[in-house]
Enzyme design. Sequence first.
Site, PDB file in Angstrom:
ATOM      1  CE  LYS A   3      -2.745   2.225   4.881  1.00  0.00           C
ATOM      2  NZ  LYS A   3      -2.648   1.390   3.670  1.00  0.00           N
ATOM      3  CB  SER A  62      -0.946   0.010   1.199  1.00  0.00           C
ATOM      4  OG  SER A  62      -0.226   0.110   2.412  1.00  0.00           O
TER       5      SER A  62
END
Length: 275
Positions: A124, A72
């Site tokens: 993230k 990701s």
Amino acid sequence: MSDPQEPMQEQAVITPEVAEPTPEPSLPPPPKRKGPVDSGTLSTLQSLLGTIAIAVFVITFIVQAFTIPSESMEKTLLIGDYLLVDKAHFAEGPAHWFMPYKKIQRQEIIVFRYPVHPSMYFVKRVIGLPGDHVRLIDKKVFVNGIALNEPYVVYSRPFDAFRDDFPNGPRYSFEIDAHWASEMHTLVEDHQLIVPDGYYFVMGDNRDDSSDSRYWGFVPRENIVGRPLLIYFSADHRDTPPPTGTMGDKLWNLALRLRQLPGDIRWKRVVRLVR
């Protein structure tokens, strides 16, 4: 008178023997008095306890090791990257008084406890700060009406209305968390998602293949652990089967991984700062 012709008898000359001194018998040294704990053992114990205390302090307040399990955050972080995470950077609470605390900035990478399952850790990039207005238009991110410059972003899939026109696309995606699906549209104003106080909106750099705030909501401030500081090791194991099956299969796969390890190491990523 004695006969002058009679030979004279030799007199025996007695030479006294020289007596060598006899060494005195050596006595064993007096026994040492032993205290309750030997000083060497005490010193070793003190060093060990000191090392443990320092290690616990470092892991609790300063750095912690993590590994990247998903794609990701590609190409910034790859599967098989091993990170040292700086926990002091965003320290709050008691640690704030003696740690170099800094506020979280937009576009910084953070490690946090996944809000849906806090036992899991995610990494993230921060896109929206508390009070920010966030939206996506045809994959492009706008914060407070201004398009972000994101040279780190990777796109890998065709356009998807929910993912790429967020939050103004369809209200449903099979990947979205049910609680977030019902809450999200209550926070939309003028086609923009408003980030509440004490929360952060995060996204992955691999923008089309990231489970992030679009799908499960905001990250609470207390869930944030720190920021990745350093990639201290990196290896690509994608061509090596994972150690599954019976014990014999696991040992065989482990031996195979070790054999392939020198060729799997990404030497250019070893000891590399995360940006």
